[in-house]
Design a protein around this motif. Structure first.
Motif, PDB file in Angstrom:
ATOM      1  N   HIS A   1     -11.085  -4.502   4.143  1.00  0.00           N
ATOM      2  CA  HIS A   1     -10.319  -4.556   5.457  1.00  0.00           C
ATOM      3  C   HIS A   1     -10.524  -2.866   5.636  1.00  0.00           C
ATOM      4  CE1 HIS A   1      -8.427  -3.578   1.389  1.00  0.00           C
ATOM      5  NE2 HIS A   1      -8.123  -2.303   1.788  1.00  0.00           N
TER       6      HIS A   1
ATOM      7  N   TYR B   1       0.595  -1.528   0.039  1.00  0.00           N
ATOM      8  CA  TYR B   1       0.221   0.435  -0.347  1.00  0.00           C
ATOM      9  C   TYR B   1       0.993   1.240  -0.056  1.00  0.00           C
ATOM     10  CZ  TYR B   1      -5.085   0.584   0.784  1.00  0.00           C
ATOM     11  OH  TYR B   1      -6.384  -0.066  -0.159  1.00  0.00           O
TER      12      TYR B   1
ATOM     13  N   HIS C   1     -12.654  -0.495   3.109  1.00  0.00           N
ATOM     14  CA  HIS C   1     -12.421  -1.248   1.991  1.00  0.00           C
ATOM     15  C   HIS C   1     -13.180  -2.290   1.111  1.00  0.00           C
ATOM     16  CE1 HIS C   1      -8.768  -0.594  -1.622  1.00  0.00           C
ATOM     17  NE2 HIS C   1     -10.233  -1.208  -1.712  1.00  0.00           N
TER      18      HIS C   1
ATOM     19  N   HIS D   1      -9.387   1.356   6.318  1.00  0.00           N
ATOM     20  CA  HIS D   1      -7.406   1.732   6.539  1.00  0.00           C
ATOM     21  C   HIS D   1      -8.711   2.752   7.754  1.00  0.00           C
ATOM     22  CE1 HIS D   1      -5.872   0.294   3.217  1.00  0.00           C
ATOM     23  NE2 HIS D   1      -7.228   0.853   3.011  1.00  0.00           N
TER      24      HIS D   1
HETATM   25 CO   LIG Z   1      -7.615  -0.253   1.052  1.00  0.00          CO
END
Ligand SMILES: [Co+2]
Ligand SMILES: [Co+2]
Lengths: 697, 697
Positions: free
Chosen positions: A441, A390, A609, A443
């Motif tokens: 997921h 990422y 996400h 963040h």
């Molecule tokens: Co993401």
């Protein structure tokens, strides 16, 4: 304006210089031997009381000492926390951090891949996956902290190796995830276990879809229909820099850089007509966590606390002109120790530049088309860090009107796992490419706001937009239109544990109750306006809930204490969450008063996400943002003295336009010269003769 | 690219030309006399079935007829709705709209001020307020629709006059509100009543704080520390225009302009590797309402439905190069009738330009610092309209990755009311300046999304991010980290009445259930991501709740029907809300199926505005935005063929950088040349030698 001055003496907020890092290392080595791994050699931030005294009277108050915060791993995997004074170099603290695991450095991460490739059991699993033993150089791993695995506990320093394959050296390996996960012992430097799923998922045979130029050319090449946009500042920039202190448009602040948090902004003030008003003592992204939502073992271990476990500073990119930013850019470097006791520099770790910000304000009087249009400007202090797959683009955007806008863009590559052709993801992930399962997921970022709104004594309120209490038809609310902003004081740390409420457009108000706005008679304040607040989805009692306690709620508030910087604790790798470190320790029973005192607000925001094929093989950047806005802070619009592009008044229009101010940008042009029915007259070309039919100026 | 072509024949989506407007007026006058006021002469939009057939086969299908939608007020305040064909000019519909009030034109508004100044009862009230009878030329009014006042009903055409005073011709009158409110009869052209409060509030004597240049100069002048930022496109723009159809970065769409909605975007398609895929048939801001929260009479009448009552097109600004937009700009004009049957043009009502959009995507491999950085671009189609005191900057932002981002900035001036020095606002407003009470209000916008996601048959789902159902410790969710996106089909118009849920980061998915993504196997979709959804605060049963029913919920979905364009009804002024017009009529009992059919999604978003002194005397722009994002729509990242600024691969780095792509912008420069420790090497200057210590490229 537009000058940069280099300073000789470091500012107390400055990160350690290369010299200071080397000095600290030398002192430690002399005392404790050369057989040490240096995980941290960083600024031990000045005590706030001393620093505040010095900031108030730099000529007379003692200058805060330069002190290095040192974390080493000594032989036998013994972790020591040390402090080293730098003016007269000596160790003033040296403590064993028993059973704790310090931050993992990039160099530690780099080692793992070389070791997995040679491990016979890993090779065996690669062969089972369909890889030839001769192709082990095509096997890659992203080493992650193990998070916490109860089978191994915290005393052994571990990493988990997320495995991938590259059929070609330039192919993105995230298209070819392998299904097993070796566990690496950092002390022994060997693989001590491999997690192998019950259902095996052989190496994908799908042809690669790469994003590198040769691959794009092979698919037909790049689009050729983008014309350049040039951005330049021929007269230079509008900010000045002294050391790491910057001044721009009434703002002044110090730009630090921490191995953990990356950019740290200190002593943020705003010059309000000659009165320099403090707003924030310190702003940073203090922690983050990225929990993955697939409950199948061992994916629960994927919940990187990237800042505490790897460091947003350590993972910073070296930025480049015209690539990462456009225009006229000022860069700041970052200096860190190497693991073996040298020093290293990340050139251009921070970029600073201005951008046009569109219309700052505009008003046209509909009677006569008298008008003012003023364009705005913003200052952007930015870094990018790469956390394995990422990238995070972190920008601190300053506006002329007193607003600070932290902004994060997510890009880079999805973390991926193998899947079989007919496999059901059970909704825990998405097949984004044949054989590639990208798991759900979140963040979650923790913004730390060390408030100083017109002084250290502040109080936090929640503001909820709610209807008036009286019923429709009642005398108090006959037509039912009453509504107001309901203020609720967060008097204790317990009361301050609060969540977002979308139904009331909830905001948090950091105010100084000792100072009222002259007109509204309300306390001067900065408001946290964050629509990207979200719920941490791992459940109460879950591993992530325990380890990343800061993310349980949108806002926590604590009373300021030195060294309470990182809400998941000081040493984050392999914490069990029993008990939870950081914020829960500081908040305790929640009874501490945070009313009219020095407070720190911790805000969790971010994005959930659910991957989709659009995100693969590389993600178009997804932005998120929030605002810290002055409300009742200024006595009026603080930007009325920004020069307008155009201004006409009723009296000037009556005088046939005499005296009209036309400072419109003369660089801007019509896109096409061949089109009837369009024209690009500058503002001044219009008659503005005051009839009600011709609109606009 | 970069060309503009003028077309001879109007596109069926084109707004009426000046000629067409004049033709329609001539036909109507011939049939119904010259003693008519023309409130509307606008495109009667083509029937969707005909239009879709023509779009699919323009060579063979019949071209939809050009028809004018005409609304006139005939003597005796009789309102007629008419349709006039333009190819062979004739009236095909002429109906009395009994008891309905059509949109109020700018010219109607302009008249009121002149009449109030001469009205003896108004003069009397001015004198009571402290104004000399000789100073009536310093008295101003903002005429508003009356909203609805049960004392007068709907059959008399009314305006309410919000009263102000200017001590000097160039002083902003919103600093000097008067406390009474005349009611104007548009048919009689006289004041028929005055609302006078029980508690009187004499004219403020506070000195003015103006924003015009002379006032700023008198206070010390403009700041002089802003250096120019030049933005230019020396090779031209990257879009091409044919008539009002624009092509840019795989996007193609038609840009219309409506007297009510302002910018209307039609037939939005995306060229996906040669496959032209429809996404939206029509996008617009279809209505808005600005309810004020002070329950004291007559402030309940302040709840402008600006688009239905005044028109975002009619109130459009004429935009100027370098003021409203910077760079290389293409403009489109707007043509409207005048009230007396002439035509008028708003030059440059729409501006179109490109902007750099920062990093589009980036990834660095931490092993060897091989990297790709690609910068993004956006296309902005923008208008600004002035609604009396307020300005709305409405931008339709197109991104290369398939995202459409409607964005609204609020600026201009607060609506203000008089207050006495010691007066309690009761929380319904804020004293933003001595004697000036700015009432709480909301700005609620209705985005109309006529969906066409890979064809007309679409279904809407809500997506909620929720934890897995299984308990922590259970085999299915042992570590408690499970979470997923819960999809709930909105099968009927009743089920589709939905609100935002911040706790689940709710999004709405407009999908085509007949077409699955090849990898995810999920329906192709566009997602509405709107964090600016909010609750309408006027209560159920309140006047606003009845009149602006669309704003009761974040989302409604209806089955497409021609002419269902405006969710508060066709003729909005003076609707009583009994029954509610528009959406509630169309939704009825909520039983209609909207599954896999031609659907329209209506989304209410906006901001609740509790004024503060920072907003006065003119407001720094406050932005709000939302996203329409492709999810499972593309088979992969659709922007990989955008040329990168810099790209290096592992094999190139092993070959000492041979073959590395460096297309970094060479215009960008270092901000300062005199600073050690910073450098602005372009990407290619870095060695990238693959060790793990030197970070970045
Ligand atoms: Co993401
Ligand atoms: Co407002």
């Amino acid at each position: 304006m537009g000058a940069a001055t280099v300073t000789d003496t470091p500012h107390p907020f400055d990160p350690l210089s290369l010299d200071e890092i080397e000095t600290a290392i030398a002192v430690v080595r002399k005392a404790h031997g050369i057989d040490l791994y240096f995980n941290v050699v960083a600024l031990h931030e000045p005590r706030k009381a001393e620093m505040t005294a010095w900031l108030a009277a730099p000529e007379s108050a003692p200058r805060p000492q330069r002190i290095a915060d040192v974390v080493v791993i000594a032989p036998g995997n013994k972790v020591f926390d040390g402090l080293v004074t730098l003016d007269e170099p000596k160790i003033i603290k040296w403590e064993l951090a028993d059973g704790e695991q310090p931050i993992i450095t990039m160099e530690e991460l780099q080692l793992v891949e070389h070791i997995v490739r040679k491990d016979p059991k890993v090779i065996e699993q690669c062969v089972i996956s369909g890889i030839s033993v001769d192709d082990m150089d095509k096997v890659f791993c992203d080493p992650w902290t193990i998070g916490y695995d109860e089978r191994f506990g915290s005393s052994v320093r571990l990493q988990q190796a997320l495995m991938y394959y590259r059929p070609h050296i330039d192919t993105c390996q995230y298209q070819y995830p392998l299904d097993f996960c070796p566990i690496y012992d950092a002390d022994k430097m060997e693989i001590i276990a491999i997690d192998i799923p019950e259902v095996r998922r052989p190496l994908s045979t799908a042809p690669a879809v790469d994003y590198h130029p040769a691959a794009v050319e092979a698919r037909g090449g790049y689009r050729n229909n983008l014309k350049p946009i040039n951005i330049s500042q021929p007269e230079g920039v509008s900010f000045s820099v002294t050391g790491r202190e910057i001044e721009w448009q009434n703002w002044k602040f110090h730009i630090g850089f921490s191995y953990r948090e990356g950019i740290v902004l200190n002593n943020i003030t705003f010059n309000d007509k000659g009165n320099v008003r403090p707003i924030f003592y310190r702003l940073s992204l203090a922690e983050m966590v990225v929990p993955y939502g697939n409950p199948e073992h061992p994916h629960q271990r994927k919940h990187a606390l990237d800042q505490g476990e790897y460091g947003a500073g350590y993972m910073a990119n070296s930025l480049s002109l015209g690539c990462d930013c456009k225009g006229a850019i000022h860069y700041l470097d970052a200096h860190f120790p190497t693991r073996n006791g040298q020093s290293r520099t990340i050139k251009n770790a921070i970029c600073i530049h201005e951008e046009d910000a569109g219309i700052l304000f505009k008003h046209t009087d509909f009677r006569d088309d008298s008008v003012i249009v003023t364009r705005g400007r913003k200052l952007i202090v930015q870094q990018i860090f790469t956390a394995a797959n990422y990238e995070y683009v972190v920008a601190w955007v300053f506006h002329q009107d007193g607003t600070i806008q932290p902004e994060i863009k997510l890009t880079g590559i999805l973390n991926t796992y193998a899947m079989n052709a007919d496999e059901d993801t059970h909704g825990w992930g998405t097949q984004v490419f044949p054989g590639v399962n990208a798991h759900n997921h979140q963040h979650l970022f923790c913004l730390r706001v060390d408030a100083n709104v017109d002084g250290p004594d502040n109080t936090v309120f929640v503001n909820d937009a709610v209807p008036g209490e009286a019923a429709v038809g009642s005398p108090e609310n006959y037509y039912g239109n009453a509504f107001y902003s309901k203020r609720t004081k967060l008097a204790t740390t317990g009361e301050a544990i609060t969540d977002y409420n979308g139904a009331t457009s909830r905001t948090w108000e950091i105010c100084n109750p000792n100072k009222l706005n002259p007109y509204s008679k309300k306390p001067v304040s900065y408001k946290l306006v964050s629509r990207e607040a979200l719920t941490m989805l791992p459940k109460e009692g879950s591993l992530v809930w325990k380890r990343a306690a800061f993310a349980r709620h949108a806002v926590h508030v604590t009373k300021y204490r030195d060294d309470q910087l990182w809400p998941a604790g000081r040493h984050v790798p392999q914490t069990s969450g029993e008990p939870s470190k950081g914020l829960p320790e500081w908040i305790g029973d929640g009874s501490e008063s945070i009313d009219n005192t020095d407070v720190v607000l911790w805000h969790t925001f971010g994005v959930t996400h659910f991957p989709s094929p659009e995100d693969f093989p590389i993600m178009p950047a997804e932005p998120m943002t929030l605002l810290l806005r002055p409300r009742n802070f200024f006595a009026g619009n603080p930007v009325m003295d920004v020069p307008p592009s155009y201004a006409s008044t009723p009296s000037q229009l009556l005088a046939q336009g005499s005296g009209v101010l036309d400072a419109a940008d003369k660089i801007s042009k019509l896109a096409f010269s061949n089109v009837n029915g369009s024209n690009g007259d500058s503002c001044c070309a219009t008659d503005g003769n005051g009839n009600g039919v011709s609109n606009g100026h």
